[in-house]
Write a protein that holds these residues in place. Sequence first.
Motif, PDB file in Angstrom:
ATOM      1  N   ILE A   1       0.833  -1.167   0.120  1.00  0.00           N
ATOM      2  CA  ILE A   1      -0.020   0.012  -0.120  1.00  0.00           C
ATOM      3  C   ILE A   1       0.743   1.322   0.148  1.00  0.00           C
ATOM      4  O   ILE A   1       0.473   2.101  -0.843  1.00  0.00           O
ATOM      5  CB  ILE A   1      -1.025  -0.045   1.240  1.00  0.00           C
ATOM      6  CG1 ILE A   1      -2.054  -1.120   1.289  1.00  0.00           C
ATOM      7  CG2 ILE A   1      -1.631   1.392   1.457  1.00  0.00           C
ATOM      8  CD1 ILE A   1      -2.822  -1.392   2.424  1.00  0.00           C
ATOM      9  N   ALA A   2       1.956   1.181   0.695  1.00  0.00           N
ATOM     10  CA  ALA A   2       2.682   2.368   0.919  1.00  0.00           C
ATOM     11  C   ALA A   2       3.619   2.692  -0.463  1.00  0.00           C
ATOM     12  O   ALA A   2       3.560   3.907  -0.756  1.00  0.00           O
ATOM     13  CB  ALA A   2       3.767   2.205   2.221  1.00  0.00           C
ATOM     14  N   ALA A   3       4.089   1.791  -1.007  1.00  0.00           N
ATOM     15  CA  ALA A   3       4.679   1.579  -2.208  1.00  0.00           C
ATOM     16  C   ALA A   3       3.685   2.186  -3.516  1.00  0.00           C
ATOM     17  O   ALA A   3       4.177   3.058  -4.187  1.00  0.00           O
ATOM     18  CB  ALA A   3       5.541   0.445  -2.718  1.00  0.00           C
TER      19      ALA A   3
ATOM     20  N   ALA B   1       2.208   5.426  -7.451  1.00  0.00           N
ATOM     21  CA  ALA B   1       1.009   5.961  -8.339  1.00  0.00           C
ATOM     22  C   ALA B   1       0.913   7.558  -8.429  1.00  0.00           C
ATOM     23  O   ALA B   1       0.617   7.990  -9.453  1.00  0.00           O
ATOM     24  CB  ALA B   1      -0.356   5.522  -7.685  1.00  0.00           C
ATOM     25  N   ALA B   2       1.371   8.189  -7.447  1.00  0.00           N
ATOM     26  CA  ALA B   2       1.530   9.766  -7.186  1.00  0.00           C
ATOM     27  C   ALA B   2       2.479  10.138  -8.360  1.00  0.00           C
ATOM     28  O   ALA B   2       2.157  10.983  -8.957  1.00  0.00           O
ATOM     29  CB  ALA B   2       1.456  10.062  -6.016  1.00  0.00           C
ATOM     30  N   MET B   3       3.723   9.635  -8.117  1.00  0.00           N
ATOM     31  CA  MET B   3       4.768  10.042  -9.114  1.00  0.00           C
ATOM     32  C   MET B   3       4.343   9.702 -10.337  1.00  0.00           C
ATOM     33  O   MET B   3       4.514  10.646 -11.423  1.00  0.00           O
ATOM     34  CB  MET B   3       5.877   9.148  -8.629  1.00  0.00           C
ATOM     35  CG  MET B   3       6.606   9.580  -7.337  1.00  0.00           C
ATOM     36  SD  MET B   3       8.410   9.200  -7.039  1.00  0.00           S
ATOM     37  CE  MET B   3       8.181   7.558  -7.685  1.00  0.00           C
ATOM     38  N   GLY B   4       3.550   8.586 -10.714  1.00  0.00           N
ATOM     39  CA  GLY B   4       3.132   8.402 -12.134  1.00  0.00           C
ATOM     40  C   GLY B   4       2.019   9.291 -12.859  1.00  0.00           C
ATOM     41  O   GLY B   4       2.154   9.591 -13.800  1.00  0.00           O
TER      42      GLY B   4
ATOM     43  N   PHE C   1       4.588   0.871 -15.080  1.00  0.00           N
ATOM     44  CA  PHE C   1       5.755   0.879 -14.250  1.00  0.00           C
ATOM     45  C   PHE C   1       5.483   1.241 -12.617  1.00  0.00           C
ATOM     46  O   PHE C   1       6.282   0.824 -11.987  1.00  0.00           O
ATOM     47  CB  PHE C   1       6.585   2.027 -14.933  1.00  0.00           C
ATOM     48  CG  PHE C   1       7.487   1.629 -16.014  1.00  0.00           C
ATOM     49  CD1 PHE C   1       8.217   0.569 -16.049  1.00  0.00           C
ATOM     50  CD2 PHE C   1       7.587   2.277 -17.158  1.00  0.00           C
ATOM     51  CE1 PHE C   1       8.963   0.060 -17.007  1.00  0.00           C
ATOM     52  CE2 PHE C   1       8.319   2.175 -18.230  1.00  0.00           C
ATOM     53  CZ  PHE C   1       9.082   1.005 -18.390  1.00  0.00           C
ATOM     54  N   SER C   2       4.596   1.822 -12.386  1.00  0.00           N
ATOM     55  CA  SER C   2       4.140   2.325 -11.187  1.00  0.00           C
ATOM     56  C   SER C   2       3.832   1.003 -10.387  1.00  0.00           C
ATOM     57  O   SER C   2       4.248   0.657  -9.297  1.00  0.00           O
ATOM     58  CB  SER C   2       2.807   3.204 -10.915  1.00  0.00           C
ATOM     59  OG  SER C   2       3.410   4.465 -11.678  1.00  0.00           O
ATOM     60  N   LEU C   3       3.117   0.050 -11.080  1.00  0.00           N
ATOM     61  CA  LEU C   3       2.494  -1.072 -10.410  1.00  0.00           C
ATOM     62  C   LEU C   3       3.956  -1.953 -10.117  1.00  0.00           C
ATOM     63  O   LEU C   3       4.002  -2.532  -9.373  1.00  0.00           O
ATOM     64  CB  LEU C   3       1.625  -1.806 -11.269  1.00  0.00           C
ATOM     65  CG  LEU C   3       0.143  -1.447 -11.080  1.00  0.00           C
ATOM     66  CD1 LEU C   3      -0.792  -2.364 -12.131  1.00  0.00           C
ATOM     67  CD2 LEU C   3      -0.297  -1.793  -9.887  1.00  0.00           C
ATOM     68  N   GLY C   4       4.588  -2.177 -11.368  1.00  0.00           N
ATOM     69  CA  GLY C   4       5.728  -2.971 -11.145  1.00  0.00           C
ATOM     70  C   GLY C   4       6.839  -2.684 -10.112  1.00  0.00           C
ATOM     71  O   GLY C   4       7.279  -3.457  -9.438  1.00  0.00           O
ATOM     72  N   ALA C   5       7.009  -1.168  -9.968  1.00  0.00           N
ATOM     73  CA  ALA C   5       7.620  -0.557  -8.905  1.00  0.00           C
ATOM     74  C   ALA C   5       7.195  -0.886  -7.542  1.00  0.00           C
ATOM     75  O   ALA C   5       8.249  -1.380  -6.489  1.00  0.00           O
ATOM     76  CB  ALA C   5       7.962   0.731  -9.059  1.00  0.00           C
TER      77      ALA C   5
ATOM     78  N   LYS D   1       9.254  -3.378  -5.106  1.00  0.00           N
ATOM     79  CA  LYS D   1       9.457  -2.994  -3.565  1.00  0.00           C
ATOM     80  C   LYS D   1       9.126  -4.001  -2.359  1.00  0.00           C
ATOM     81  O   LYS D   1       9.735  -4.285  -1.490  1.00  0.00           O
ATOM     82  CB  LYS D   1       9.140  -1.726  -3.480  1.00  0.00           C
ATOM     83  CG  LYS D   1       9.378  -0.979  -2.120  1.00  0.00           C
ATOM     84  CD  LYS D   1       9.983   0.441  -2.295  1.00  0.00           C
ATOM     85  CE  LYS D   1      10.059   1.091  -0.925  1.00  0.00           C
ATOM     86  NZ  LYS D   1      11.263   0.639  -0.204  1.00  0.00           N
ATOM     87  N   THR D   2       7.840  -4.216  -2.727  1.00  0.00           N
ATOM     88  CA  THR D   2       7.180  -5.343  -1.683  1.00  0.00           C
ATOM     89  C   THR D   2       7.812  -6.597  -1.642  1.00  0.00           C
ATOM     90  O   THR D   2       8.141  -7.139  -0.612  1.00  0.00           O
ATOM     91  CB  THR D   2       5.907  -5.708  -1.889  1.00  0.00           C
ATOM     92  OG1 THR D   2       5.092  -4.149  -2.080  1.00  0.00           O
ATOM     93  CG2 THR D   2       4.970  -6.318  -1.122  1.00  0.00           C
ATOM     94  N   GLU D   3       8.170  -7.318  -2.732  1.00  0.00           N
ATOM     95  CA  GLU D   3       8.872  -8.603  -2.764  1.00  0.00           C
ATOM     96  C   GLU D   3      10.396  -8.455  -2.456  1.00  0.00           C
ATOM     97  O   GLU D   3      10.906  -9.229  -1.459  1.00  0.00           O
ATOM     98  CB  GLU D   3       8.856  -9.059  -4.393  1.00  0.00           C
ATOM     99  CG  GLU D   3       7.643  -9.569  -4.713  1.00  0.00           C
ATOM    100  CD  GLU D   3       7.027 -10.652  -4.095  1.00  0.00           C
ATOM    101  OE1 GLU D   3       7.650 -11.596  -3.555  1.00  0.00           O
ATOM    102  OE2 GLU D   3       5.816 -10.610  -3.780  1.00  0.00           O
ATOM    103  N   GLN D   4      10.971  -7.477  -2.418  1.00  0.00           N
ATOM    104  CA  GLN D   4      12.290  -7.042  -1.989  1.00  0.00           C
ATOM    105  C   GLN D   4      12.174  -6.995  -0.359  1.00  0.00           C
ATOM    106  O   GLN D   4      12.981  -7.650   0.179  1.00  0.00           O
ATOM    107  CB  GLN D   4      12.977  -5.819  -2.326  1.00  0.00           C
ATOM    108  CG  GLN D   4      13.542  -5.801  -3.811  1.00  0.00           C
ATOM    109  CD  GLN D   4      13.957  -4.567  -4.269  1.00  0.00           C
ATOM    110  OE1 GLN D   4      13.833  -3.387  -3.665  1.00  0.00           O
ATOM    111  NE2 GLN D   4      14.829  -4.397  -5.496  1.00  0.00           N
ATOM    112  N   GLY D   5      11.092  -6.262   0.098  1.00  0.00           N
ATOM    113  CA  GLY D   5      10.974  -6.380   1.826  1.00  0.00           C
ATOM    114  C   GLY D   5      10.575  -7.650   2.181  1.00  0.00           C
ATOM    115  O   GLY D   5      11.170  -8.210   3.117  1.00  0.00           O
TER     116      GLY D   5
END
Length: 116
Positions: free
Chosen positions: A55-57, A62-65, A90-94, A98-102
């Motif tokens: 959710i945070a990512a 999404a805001a940056m996109g 790209f927003s969804l992928g990022a 990020k979630t998977e890295q965490g």
Amino acid sequence: MNPYIYVLSINGLLLFLSLVFYAFPPKKINQLYGYRTNKSMLNDDIWQYANKEFIAALIKYAAMGLVAALVLTSIGSGKINWQPMVIMLFSLGAAILKTEQGLKQNFDDNGNRKKQ
């Protein structure tokens, strides 16, 4: 179609849905709603962590996109067609990366928290 409406319907909708997801996060593991991967559904601890991180990512990207798509629309003389969709992907992928890295940094393959 007005290019600004197009951007808002794609990138704006992603931001709106991420805010809805923030306001109403999934409370328990389910097959319908939430960040659902095999690893995130192993136990409740990893489920809560994965959904919070996603959710945070998603809100951030999404805001940056949305901003990037609006800037692209304003400088592109209204001639856009596929760019907002690519920015949304790209927003969804990022957010997913990020979630998977965490998850990889904080949990082992069995869903147990790693010792820090």
